[in-house]
Enzyme design. Structure first.
Site, PDB file in Angstrom:
ATOM      1  N   SER A   1      -6.059   3.130  -9.414  1.00 29.33           N
ATOM      2  CA  SER A   1      -5.758   3.773  -8.131  1.00 29.33           C
ATOM      3  C   SER A   1      -6.175   5.239  -8.123  1.00 29.33           C
ATOM      4  O   SER A   1      -6.256   5.891  -9.168  1.00 29.33           O
ATOM      5  CB  SER A   1      -4.254   3.692  -7.839  1.00 29.33           C
ATOM      6  OG  SER A   1      -3.810   2.360  -7.865  1.00 29.33           O
TER       7      SER A   1
HETATM    8  N1  SAH Z   1      -1.692   0.302 -11.476  1.00 30.23           N
HETATM    9  C1  SAH Z   1      -3.087   0.106 -11.790  1.00 30.23           C
HETATM   10  C2  SAH Z   1      -3.898  -0.175 -10.546  1.00 30.23           C
HETATM   11  C3  SAH Z   1      -4.405  -1.545 -10.587  1.00 30.23           C
HETATM   12  S1  SAH Z   1      -5.136  -2.226  -9.129  1.00 30.23           S
HETATM   13  C4  SAH Z   1      -3.652   1.267 -12.580  1.00 30.23           C
HETATM   14  O1  SAH Z   1      -2.972   2.283 -12.728  1.00 30.23           O
HETATM   15  O2  SAH Z   1      -4.774   1.154 -13.075  1.00 30.23           O
HETATM   16  C5  SAH Z   1      -4.008  -3.569  -8.861  1.00 30.23           C
HETATM   17  C6  SAH Z   1      -3.850  -4.562  -9.977  1.00 30.23           C
HETATM   18  O3  SAH Z   1      -2.950  -5.570  -9.513  1.00 30.23           O
HETATM   19  C7  SAH Z   1      -5.125  -5.284 -10.381  1.00 30.23           C
HETATM   20  O4  SAH Z   1      -5.320  -5.120 -11.755  1.00 30.23           O
HETATM   21  C8  SAH Z   1      -4.834  -6.745 -10.028  1.00 30.23           C
HETATM   22  O5  SAH Z   1      -5.414  -7.673 -10.926  1.00 30.23           O
HETATM   23  C9  SAH Z   1      -3.322  -6.788 -10.101  1.00 30.23           C
HETATM   24  N2  SAH Z   1      -2.689  -7.890  -9.374  1.00 30.23           N
HETATM   25  C10 SAH Z   1      -3.100  -8.505  -8.238  1.00 30.23           C
HETATM   26  N3  SAH Z   1      -2.249  -9.477  -7.894  1.00 30.23           N
HETATM   27  C11 SAH Z   1      -1.255  -9.484  -8.838  1.00 30.23           C
HETATM   28  C12 SAH Z   1      -0.093 -10.280  -9.028  1.00 30.23           C
HETATM   29  N4  SAH Z   1       0.253 -11.271  -8.191  1.00 30.23           N
HETATM   30  N5  SAH Z   1       0.696 -10.006 -10.107  1.00 30.23           N
HETATM   31  C13 SAH Z   1       0.371  -9.014 -10.987  1.00 30.23           C
HETATM   32  N6  SAH Z   1      -0.733  -8.249 -10.844  1.00 30.23           N
HETATM   33  C14 SAH Z   1      -1.540  -8.479  -9.782  1.00 30.23           C
END
Ligand code: SAH
Length: 247
Positions: A82
């Protein structure tokens, strides 16, 4: 005579300077959404934490030079780390104090989890993509974030064994608020979650449905209070079965 490793000293100083610039960009953007947030400054503890966490260690090598720019970056598996401003606002709105128990849905790179851990929280983080879950767990352990517990799984179900949580941060956009997450909030707890709006498309991301960031608080008496923060653009929250095989 002890010789200094001047090259890495210089690099560390550069990173420090880049982190300071990133904090300035975050503060500027917070000022721009002051009306939505109801304040024009974020918690200084959050900014201090983000001034310490080495974001360049959470992005692919190819993106390292852009690590401290105030924008999301690709991390593989079609996912992103993000934007720093969003990490700052979500951490601020979650009101994380030392010793708090925090659930994160969407570990991704592990960066948001590291910021929460730096704020003194005990962090439980769920990731649905197996390769990202494994890489983030390994990275966080290597960097010494031993207060972050990672698990592969569907974040919509929460982490019942570790509940209740003082704060829950969802870093992928849901079609609605998953009931399990509201259930797993402690009285007085905060849930920060981007949700897709039922109609309309975001102007900046015409290919994504419009989304808004919500702050949901469970009062001491168990009643639920919801506040809309501002429009956002997150990758979607997906079900494990919706993912193409082999990715
Ligand atoms: N917090 C992260 C941002 C990741 S983007 C950081 O600091 O890098 C959002 C993430 O949510 C992605 O990696 C995606 O694979 C995950 N995601 C999507 N659907 C999900 C679900 N149902 N349960 C857990 N993770 C999920």
């Amino acid at each position: 005579m002890v010789e200094h490793d001047t090259d890495s000293d210089r690099k560390a100083a550069e990173r420090q300077e880049e982190r300071r610039d990133m904090l300035r960009a975050i503060e500027k953007e917070a000022g721009e959404v002051a009306d939505w947030l109801g304040k024009d400054r974020l918690d200084p503890r959050v900014l201090a934490a983000m001034g310490r966490v080495p974001r360049h260690r959470f992005v692919p090598l190819l993106e390292e030079s852009a690590a401290y720019e105030n924008r999301p970056l690709p991390i593989g598996a079609r996912q992103t780390i993000s934007q720093p401003f969003i990490v700052a606002v979500m951490s601020d709105q979650a009101e994380v104090t030392p010793g708090a128990k925090v659930l994160e849905v969407g570990t991704g790179s592990g960066y948001q989890a590291a910021v929460l851990a730096d704020l003194g929280a005990e962090v439980y983080s769920l990731e649905v993509v197996p390769s990202l879950a494994a890489e983030a767990a390994e990275r966080l352990a290597r960097l010494g974030y031993d207060r972050v517990h990672c698990r592969e799984g569907d974040g919509a179900d929460g982490w019942p064994e570790a509940a209740p949580f003082d704060a829950i941060l969802v870093t992928a956009a849901a079609r609605g608020v998953p009931p399990a997450l509201v259930e797993q909030l402690a009285p007085g707890g905060r849930l920060i979650i981007p949700v897709e709006e039922k109609t309309g498309r975001g102007p900046a991301h015409w290919f994504l449905p419009a989304q808004t960031l919500l702050r949901i608080e469970k009062a001491a008496d168990g009643s639920i209070h919801e506040r809309t923060l501002f429009p956002v653009a997150f990758v979607p929250l997906t079900k494990p079965r919706e993912r193409p095989q082999g990715r």
